[in-house]
Design a protein around this motif. Sequence first.
Motif, mmCIF file in Angstrom:
data_model
loop_
_atom_site.group_PDB
_atom_site.id
_atom_site.type_symbol
_atom_site.label_atom_id
_atom_site.label_comp_id
_atom_site.label_asym_id
_atom_site.label_seq_id
_atom_site.Cartn_x
_atom_site.Cartn_y
_atom_site.Cartn_z
ATOM 1 N N LEU A 165 -17.646 -67.347 56.312
ATOM 2 C CA LEU A 165 -17.173 -68.352 56.551
ATOM 3 C C LEU A 165 -18.067 -69.860 56.733
ATOM 4 C CD1 LEU A 165 -14.064 -66.796 58.313
ATOM 5 C CD2 LEU A 165 -13.954 -68.412 56.276
ATOM 6 N N GLY A 166 -19.197 -69.696 57.219
ATOM 7 C CA GLY A 166 -20.433 -70.438 57.055
ATOM 8 C C GLY A 166 -20.636 -71.299 56.372
ATOM 9 N N ALA A 167 -21.188 -70.317 55.561
ATOM 10 C CA ALA A 167 -21.859 -70.655 54.707
ATOM 11 C C ALA A 167 -20.975 -71.420 53.646
ATOM 12 C CB ALA A 167 -22.278 -68.954 54.177
ATOM 13 N N VAL A 168 -19.977 -71.050 53.476
ATOM 14 C CA VAL A 168 -19.146 -71.045 52.189
ATOM 15 C C VAL A 168 -19.239 -71.978 52.550
ATOM 16 C CG1 VAL A 168 -16.606 -70.760 51.233
ATOM 17 C CG2 VAL A 168 -18.178 -69.048 51.624
ATOM 18 N N ALA A 169 -18.414 -73.441 53.650
ATOM 19 C CA ALA A 169 -18.082 -74.283 54.310
ATOM 20 C C ALA A 169 -19.451 -75.141 54.048
ATOM 21 C CB ALA A 169 -17.575 -74.411 55.936
ATOM 22 N N THR A 170 -20.186 -74.847 54.551
ATOM 23 C CA THR A 170 -21.817 -74.989 54.596
ATOM 24 C C THR A 170 -21.708 -75.683 52.939
ATOM 25 O OG1 THR A 170 -22.631 -74.091 56.358
ATOM 26 C CG2 THR A 170 -24.341 -75.517 54.448
ATOM 27 N N SER A 171 -21.967 -74.872 52.187
ATOM 28 C CA SER A 171 -22.158 -74.878 50.548
ATOM 29 C C SER A 171 -21.012 -75.848 50.396
ATOM 30 C CB SER A 171 -21.695 -73.153 49.817
ATOM 31 O OG SER A 171 -21.555 -73.779 48.451
ATOM 32 N N ARG A 172 -19.849 -75.681 50.021
ATOM 33 C CA ARG A 172 -18.764 -76.862 49.462
ATOM 34 C C ARG A 172 -19.175 -77.826 50.129
ATOM 35 N NH1 ARG A 172 -18.057 -74.922 45.217
ATOM 36 N NH2 ARG A 172 -15.932 -76.124 45.041
ATOM 37 N N LEU A 173 -19.912 -78.135 51.304
ATOM 38 C CA LEU A 173 -19.548 -79.899 51.966
ATOM 39 C C LEU A 173 -21.565 -80.523 51.316
ATOM 40 C CD1 LEU A 173 -19.228 -78.985 55.642
ATOM 41 C CD2 LEU A 173 -18.266 -81.085 53.484
ATOM 42 N N HIS A 174 -22.443 -79.740 51.172
ATOM 43 C CA HIS A 174 -23.533 -79.759 50.844
ATOM 44 C C HIS A 174 -23.175 -80.078 49.344
ATOM 45 C CE1 HIS A 174 -27.822 -79.665 49.895
ATOM 46 N NE2 HIS A 174 -27.390 -78.583 48.786
ATOM 47 N N LEU A 175 -22.139 -79.421 48.401
ATOM 48 C CA LEU A 175 -22.674 -79.712 46.816
ATOM 49 C C LEU A 175 -21.189 -80.957 46.645
ATOM 50 C CD1 LEU A 175 -22.052 -76.011 45.526
ATOM 51 C CD2 LEU A 175 -23.930 -77.470 45.357
ATOM 52 N N LYS A 176 -20.828 -81.436 47.859
ATOM 53 C CA LYS A 176 -19.541 -82.634 47.996
ATOM 54 C C LYS A 176 -18.794 -81.973 47.220
ATOM 55 C CE LYS A 176 -23.364 -86.136 48.705
ATOM 56 N NZ LYS A 176 -24.662 -85.280 49.042
ATOM 57 N N ALA A 177 -17.645 -80.290 46.935
ATOM 58 C CA ALA A 177 -17.031 -80.246 46.767
ATOM 59 C C ALA A 177 -15.683 -80.824 47.242
ATOM 60 C CB ALA A 177 -16.871 -78.956 46.227
ATOM 61 N N HIS A 178 -16.026 -80.990 48.632
ATOM 62 C CA HIS A 178 -15.262 -81.063 49.863
ATOM 63 C C HIS A 178 -15.299 -81.819 50.948
ATOM 64 C CE1 HIS A 178 -11.882 -78.517 47.671
ATOM 65 N NE2 HIS A 178 -12.759 -77.461 47.852
ATOM 66 N N ASN A 179 -14.491 -82.251 51.349
ATOM 67 C CA ASN A 179 -14.781 -83.522 52.825
ATOM 68 C C ASN A 179 -13.937 -81.745 54.074
ATOM 69 O OD1 ASN A 179 -12.169 -83.520 53.464
ATOM 70 N ND2 ASN A 179 -11.377 -85.305 52.153
ATOM 71 N N ALA A 180 -14.419 -82.097 55.134
ATOM 72 C CA ALA A 180 -13.962 -81.447 56.823
ATOM 73 C C ALA A 180 -12.642 -81.018 56.364
ATOM 74 C CB ALA A 180 -15.180 -81.784 58.014
ATOM 75 N N THR A 181 -11.834 -82.164 56.437
ATOM 76 C CA THR A 181 -10.784 -81.425 56.504
ATOM 77 C C THR A 181 -9.852 -81.038 55.418
ATOM 78 O OG1 THR A 181 -10.353 -84.454 57.490
ATOM 79 C CG2 THR A 181 -8.600 -83.205 56.114
ATOM 80 N N GLU A 182 -10.201 -81.225 53.904
ATOM 81 C CA GLU A 182 -10.025 -80.314 53.382
ATOM 82 C C GLU A 182 -10.469 -78.599 53.094
ATOM 83 O OE1 GLU A 182 -9.670 -83.519 49.681
ATOM 84 O OE2 GLU A 182 -11.807 -82.311 50.181
ATOM 85 N N LEU A 183 -11.682 -78.490 54.325
ATOM 86 C CA LEU A 183 -12.062 -77.245 54.388
ATOM 87 C C LEU A 183 -11.300 -77.469 55.688
ATOM 88 C CD1 LEU A 183 -16.109 -77.627 54.482
ATOM 89 C CD2 LEU A 183 -14.943 -77.064 52.119
ATOM 90 N N ILE A 184 -11.283 -77.478 56.640
ATOM 91 C CA ILE A 184 -10.096 -76.977 57.682
ATOM 92 C C ILE A 184 -8.901 -76.406 57.190
ATOM 93 C CG2 ILE A 184 -9.375 -77.415 60.191
ATOM 94 C CD1 ILE A 184 -11.722 -78.637 60.199
ATOM 95 N N LEU A 185 -8.363 -77.354 56.476
ATOM 96 C CA LEU A 185 -7.097 -76.730 56.113
ATOM 97 C C LEU A 185 -7.004 -75.997 54.709
ATOM 98 C CD1 LEU A 185 -3.881 -78.159 55.911
ATOM 99 C CD2 LEU A 185 -5.380 -79.452 53.426
ATOM 100 N N GLY A 186 -8.143 -75.542 54.683
ATOM 101 C CA GLY A 186 -8.506 -74.274 52.952
ATOM 102 C C GLY A 186 -7.876 -73.624 54.235
ATOM 103 N N PHE A 187 -8.765 -73.074 55.881
ATOM 104 C CA PHE A 187 -9.438 -72.531 56.237
ATOM 105 C C PHE A 187 -7.861 -71.980 56.897
ATOM 106 C CE2 PHE A 187 -9.262 -70.767 60.428
ATOM 107 C CZ PHE A 187 -10.632 -70.059 60.320
ATOM 108 N N PHE A 188 -7.041 -72.797 57.312
ATOM 109 C CA PHE A 188 -6.139 -72.393 58.026
ATOM 110 C C PHE A 188 -4.475 -71.690 56.777
ATOM 111 C CE2 PHE A 188 -7.337 -74.849 61.514
ATOM 112 C CZ PHE A 188 -6.842 -73.817 63.082
ATOM 113 N N ILE A 189 -4.297 -72.638 55.478
ATOM 114 C CA ILE A 189 -4.052 -71.967 54.391
ATOM 115 C C ILE A 189 -4.294 -70.411 54.337
ATOM 116 C CG2 ILE A 189 -3.596 -72.256 52.097
ATOM 117 C CD1 ILE A 189 -3.453 -75.666 53.039
ATOM 118 N N GLY A 190 -5.260 -70.037 54.045
ATOM 119 C CA GLY A 190 -5.554 -68.776 54.231
ATOM 120 C C GLY A 190 -5.192 -67.976 54.937
#
Length: 202
Positions: A165-190
Amino acid sequence: MTDKILRGISFFFHPLFMPLLGVIFYFSKTPRFIPQEVMRAKLISLGILTIILPILIYFLLNTIRKANSIYLKTTKERILPLALNSLIILIILKRIITPTQIIELYYFFVGILISNITCLILAIMKFKASIHMIAVSGVFMFFIAISIHFSININGTLALMVVILGAVATSRLHLKAHNATELILGFFIGLLPQLILVKYWL
């Protein structure tokens, strides 16, 4: 080098692979007797419907210029694939995994459907939640529920899932695919649909 590793993480833990991973985990841990032929048939059917068919749909959408990337970077690109994926999950719930056969997996896919529809509604509203986080967090919650349901110790697996989970979040942030809000929201939606549905089978 770091960029390649993080891109690799985004690929290997792509949302397409997560449902099948959850099913494989269930079959490997369940104490119930399920014939090998039944498990094999379910896995092949789910592999076709959750991985191969969405990939073919992507190539079709890419050909007609409705999707530019398999990561569906814009909300506009997401709407049609998410809608089609919802139909695929409905087929799975109707034909492949029914409540009278394997109730745990049935509600696992019901949770996936709820998460998928939620993400679709957000895309229509032009808000982009992380589909990667939705998929991984949903599987993570399912693993926790299975460990409680069957009274098995899978602390190592759960610890690995936290790292993923941490690695995926880091990856998506690093690749500028998402911001922190979109990642947190995605976490709870899943996670939340899987958590809420636990009461129907745990």
